[in-house]
Design an enzyme around this catalytic site. Structure first.
Site, PDB file in Angstrom:
ATOM      1  N   GLU A 276       0.833  -1.222   0.114  1.00 25.04           N
ATOM      2  CA  GLU A 276      -0.020  -0.118  -0.063  1.00 25.04           C
ATOM      3  C   GLU A 276       0.856   1.208  -0.084  1.00 25.04           C
ATOM      4  O   GLU A 276       1.805   1.319   0.669  1.00 25.04           O
ATOM      5  CB  GLU A 276      -0.828   0.064   1.182  1.00 25.04           C
ATOM      6  CG  GLU A 276      -1.751   1.202   1.548  1.00 25.04           C
ATOM      7  CD  GLU A 276      -2.540   1.075   2.735  1.00 25.04           C
ATOM      8  OE1 GLU A 276      -2.491  -0.236   3.163  1.00 25.04           O
ATOM      9  OE2 GLU A 276      -2.934   1.926   3.065  1.00 25.04           O
TER      10      GLU A 276
ATOM     11  N   SER B  94       0.710   5.784  -0.774  1.00 24.91           N
ATOM     12  CA  SER B  94      -0.249   6.940  -0.512  1.00 24.91           C
ATOM     13  C   SER B  94      -1.308   7.073  -1.612  1.00 24.91           C
ATOM     14  O   SER B  94      -2.240   7.340  -1.202  1.00 24.91           O
ATOM     15  CB  SER B  94       0.659   8.197  -0.352  1.00 24.91           C
ATOM     16  OG  SER B  94       1.691   8.197  -1.507  1.00 24.91           O
TER      17      SER B  94
ATOM     18  N   ASN C  67       9.515   1.821  -4.308  1.00 27.72           N
ATOM     19  CA  ASN C  67       9.098   2.159  -5.671  1.00 27.72           C
ATOM     20  C   ASN C  67      10.153   1.193  -6.635  1.00 27.72           C
ATOM     21  O   ASN C  67       9.897   1.355  -7.834  1.00 27.72           O
ATOM     22  CB  ASN C  67       9.071   3.436  -5.743  1.00 27.72           C
ATOM     23  CG  ASN C  67       7.880   4.066  -5.288  1.00 27.72           C
ATOM     24  OD1 ASN C  67       6.752   3.488  -4.906  1.00 27.72           O
ATOM     25  ND2 ASN C  67       7.820   5.317  -5.153  1.00 27.72           N
TER      26      ASN C  67
ATOM     27  N   ASP D  68       5.959   2.522 -10.043  1.00 23.98           N
ATOM     28  CA  ASP D  68       5.197   3.846  -9.167  1.00 23.98           C
ATOM     29  C   ASP D  68       5.509   5.069 -10.247  1.00 23.98           C
ATOM     30  O   ASP D  68       6.370   5.882  -9.713  1.00 23.98           O
ATOM     31  CB  ASP D  68       5.604   3.938  -7.906  1.00 23.98           C
ATOM     32  CG  ASP D  68       4.389   4.962  -7.190  1.00 23.98           C
ATOM     33  OD1 ASP D  68       3.788   5.410  -7.780  1.00 23.98           O
ATOM     34  OD2 ASP D  68       4.609   4.903  -5.963  1.00 23.98           O
TER      35      ASP D  68
ATOM     36  N   ASP E  81      10.205  10.259  -7.567  1.00 26.49           N
ATOM     37  CA  ASP E  81       9.704   9.537  -6.456  1.00 26.49           C
ATOM     38  C   ASP E  81      10.578   8.108  -6.265  1.00 26.49           C
ATOM     39  O   ASP E  81      10.136   7.000  -5.922  1.00 26.49           O
ATOM     40  CB  ASP E  81       8.292   8.985  -6.619  1.00 26.49           C
ATOM     41  CG  ASP E  81       7.647   8.674  -5.241  1.00 26.49           C
ATOM     42  OD1 ASP E  81       8.296   9.050  -3.956  1.00 26.49           O
ATOM     43  OD2 ASP E  81       6.314   8.267  -4.988  1.00 26.49           O
TER      44      ASP E  81
HETATM   45  N1  ATP Z   1       3.729  -5.255  -9.536  1.00 25.39           N
HETATM   46  C1  ATP Z   1       3.798  -5.647  -8.095  1.00 25.39           C
HETATM   47  N2  ATP Z   1       4.373  -6.621  -7.615  1.00 25.39           N
HETATM   48  C2  ATP Z   1       4.493  -6.543  -6.378  1.00 25.39           C
HETATM   49  N3  ATP Z   1       4.141  -5.757  -5.285  1.00 25.39           N
HETATM   50  C3  ATP Z   1       3.955  -4.536  -5.902  1.00 25.39           C
HETATM   51  C4  ATP Z   1       3.651  -4.444  -7.296  1.00 25.39           C
HETATM   52  N4  ATP Z   1       3.236  -3.206  -7.259  1.00 25.39           N
HETATM   53  C5  ATP Z   1       3.270  -2.410  -6.263  1.00 25.39           C
HETATM   54  N5  ATP Z   1       3.664  -3.476  -5.213  1.00 25.39           N
HETATM   55  C6  ATP Z   1       3.818  -3.090  -3.896  1.00 25.39           C
HETATM   56  O1  ATP Z   1       2.816  -2.413  -3.395  1.00 25.39           O
HETATM   57  C7  ATP Z   1       3.440  -1.293  -2.964  1.00 25.39           C
HETATM   58  C8  ATP Z   1       2.716   0.108  -3.201  1.00 25.39           C
HETATM   59  O2  ATP Z   1       2.704   0.165  -4.529  1.00 25.39           O
HETATM   60  P1  ATP Z   1       2.876   1.619  -5.357  1.00 25.39           P
HETATM   61  O3  ATP Z   1       4.172   2.152  -4.953  1.00 25.39           O
HETATM   62  O4  ATP Z   1       2.583   1.487  -6.898  1.00 25.39           O
HETATM   63  O5  ATP Z   1       1.776   2.394  -4.555  1.00 25.39           O
HETATM   64  P2  ATP Z   1       1.709   4.153  -4.310  1.00 25.39           P
HETATM   65  O6  ATP Z   1       0.467   4.341  -3.655  1.00 25.39           O
HETATM   66  O7  ATP Z   1       1.746   4.646  -5.654  1.00 25.39           O
HETATM   67  O8  ATP Z   1       2.870   4.339  -3.568  1.00 25.39           O
HETATM   68  P3  ATP Z   1       3.598   5.757  -3.053  1.00 25.39           P
HETATM   69  O9  ATP Z   1       3.171   6.036  -1.780  1.00 25.39           O
HETATM   70  O10 ATP Z   1       5.091   5.353  -3.239  1.00 25.39           O
HETATM   71  O11 ATP Z   1       3.378   6.799  -4.006  1.00 25.39           O
HETATM   72  C9  ATP Z   1       4.756  -1.288  -3.240  1.00 25.39           C
HETATM   73  O12 ATP Z   1       5.792  -0.699  -2.419  1.00 25.39           O
HETATM   74  C10 ATP Z   1       5.025  -2.931  -3.361  1.00 25.39           C
HETATM   75  O13 ATP Z   1       5.414  -3.192  -2.245  1.00 25.39           O
HETATM   76 MG    MG Z   2       4.951   3.404  -4.150  1.00 28.28          MG
END
Ligand code: ATP
Ligand code: MG
Length: 493
Positions: free
Chosen positions: A103, A105, A222, A235, A217
């Site tokens: 998860e 932000s 990420n 991300d 970021d």
């Molecule tokens: N394709 C994937 N395979 C496995 N785990 C994933 C994948 N995509 C995301 N994750 C997991 O989910 C988490 C959150 O994903 P992501 O960074 O895309 O979300 P975000 O809300 O955009 O985060 P941020 O707060 O960094 O902006 C990642 O840190 C990772 O642990």
């Molecule tokens: Mg992220």
């Protein structure tokens, strides 16, 4: 009169320290809002408004990818041919949700099995509803970037995206873990591996910088690691064009990795290099990065803590130090870093290993495909057995009425619907409440709306639910049952 002193906030941020793991990688993150699709219509009615229909999102041209922007037709919630499609989102229909992967932000990410090909993927669901066009446009921009870099070996592979119930859904390749999870798992990472990670990330970053884009970021969370141990940039939510960045609404990322000049509103490719440099420091020295305070400033004035930095080789120290130069103009570009002797040597070695790598990748893929097929066969076999037993049970009253004395039917006593056919053991299929224990939290999480909660008390086993109908079934129902058996046999072979 003596002045009354206000209590000072506790400052324990005066010393660099190793990372602490409290069991939660992101314990300070807020819980996401509940995913409650707007299903105010009555269950019988099937009227859908525009946001209830799943719309595919794609920026690929038709020539590039002919079915970009098309969702599997039978799965679209807007297709109101079945009552199921009326009540279930495209996500619920198309995927089996297995676990929550992480998860951030902006979104929650789930491990899912795609029902159409039985493969595992990751689906990221935006946490916030599209409240305004601006927020929606930002999320769609993220899709554009995922699509744009999907083909690069060091960027995450994107499959498709759609919006429904004012949320964005993105399906992408499933990775094993994030670099942050990897660090917590291993704690000590050999330097050889650190160089490999740096090489992968510089390659991914170069592909962005070559297009005049900045990630903004870059952090361990990420970066994702796939089954082949390749590190991939993920991300792309904050990615922005260098030229637009300083005039428009560029958003800074995580403060722990932020370059100092971002505070003055200067966004450049060098900011990504700083973030990657400090991420390498964290990775190589297992150091807890401060998010503010005096230590935050020290790291941005070129003062790297001796007790940490001295644990790594001089070569790696030099690379990290120049990537973290306070002056952005002094930092090397991704291309210059890729020309570093250690990285050049690795790239040459990589080229000679390419065939071996491809072979092992093929082997791993076919092994995974065979395993999936085997699992499908097993499920189909169980289903077949179930139907055969159902049919045998179904024919019982007919044969019973013909053969006098069987099961008391001749005496006028009604045959018990749950009684077994002689010689065939009674099989009860307890499908209700069969949620895998390990994933129970995930299934009963707030993602499900009130309509979806697993109310076990309301459910009955298939045998109990369907028995009466089956016993009194018409020839048409029997034909349907036989067709189902046939379908299972087709699954099997
Ligand atoms: N394709 C994937 N395979 C496995 N785990 C994933 C994948 N995509 C995301 N994750 C997991 O989910 C988490 C959150 O994903 P992501 O960074 O895309 O979300 P975000 O809300 O955009 O985060 P941020 O707060 O960094 O902006 C990642 O840190 C990772 O642990
Ligand atoms: Mg992220």
């Amino acid at each position: 009169m003596a002045k009354q002193q206000l209590p000072l906030p506790e400052m324990n941020d005066d010393k660099h320290r190793h990372k602490q793991f409290n069991g939660h990688l992101d314990s300070n993150r807020l819980r996401p809002p509940k995913f409650i699709p707007n299903r105010s219509r009555s269950p019988g009615s099937c009227s859908v408004n525009n946001s209830q229909i799943a719309h595919a999102i794609s920026f690929r041209s038709g020539a590039e990818c002919p079915d970009a922007g098309i969702l599997p037709a039978s799965l679209n919630a807007g297709d109101s041919t079945t009552s199921m499609s009326c009540n279930e989102s495209h996500f619920e229909q198309s995927f089996e949700r297995l676990a929550k992967l992480g998860e951030g932000s902006f979104g929650e990410v789930f491990q899912v099995r795609d029902r159409s090909d039985s493969r595992l993927y990751a689906v990221k669901i935006s946490k916030q509803l599209f409240r305004g066009e601006q927020y929606r446009a930002e999320r769609l921009e993220e899709v554009r970037r995922y699509e744009e870099f999907s083909g690069h070996e060091n960027c995450i592979r994107f499959i498709r995206a759609w919006e429904q119930y004012d949320r964005l859904f993105m399906q992408m390749e499933l990775c094993r873990e994030s670099l942050e999870q990897y660090l917590y798992r291993c704690r000590y990472i050999p330097e050889e591996r650190i160089w490999h990670i740096l090489l992968d990330l510089l390659r991914g970053l170069k592909s962005l910088h070559d297009r005049n884009l900045i990630h903004l970021d870059i952090k361990l969370d990420n970066v994702l690691i796939d089954d082949d141990d390749t590190c991939k940039l993920a991300d792309f939510g904050l990615v922005i064009d260098v030229d637009k960045a300083n005039n428009h609404h560029a958003t800074e990322g995580d403060s722990r990795y932020m370059a100092p000049e971002i505070l003055q509103g200067q966004f450049s490719k060098a900011a990504d290099i700083f973030s990657l440099g400090i991420a390498m420091l964290e990775l190589a020295c297992y150091m807890d990065l401060p998010s503010n305070g005096p230590l935050w400033h020290e790291l941005r004035h070129g003062k790297l803590p001796e007790e940490f930095i001295n644990t790594i080789s001089v070569e790696l120290q030099q690379v990290i130090k120049c990537m973290m130069s306070p002056d952005p103009r002094q930092r090397p570009t991704a291309e210059q870093l890729l020309a570093h002797p250690v990285l050049t040597r690795m790239q040459k070695a990589d080229k000679s290993m390419i065939l071996l790598k491809l072979l092992s990748k093929c082997f791993r893929r076919s092994r995974r495909a065979a395993w999936t097929k085997m699992c499908n066969l097993r499920t189909a076999a169980y289903r077949c057995l179930f139907y055969i037993l159902e049919i045998l049970h179904l024919y019982k009253p007919l044969t019973a009425s013909k053969s006098a004395g069987y099961n008391g039917a001749a005496n006028g006593a009604p045959s018990s619907p749950s009684a077994s056919v002689a010689g065939i053991p009674r099989v009860e299929f307890q499908l209700a409440g069969s949620t895998p224990i390990g994933n129970r939290d995930c299934y009963v999480s707030d993602f499900l709306s009130a309509m979806d909660t697993l109310d076990l008390s309301q459910q009955c086993t298939p045998t109990a639910c369907g028995r009466k109908n089956l016993v009194n079934s018409t020839p048409r129902q029997r034909r349907q049952l036989l067709a189902a058996v046939n379908h299972s046999l087709q699954d099997l072979f």
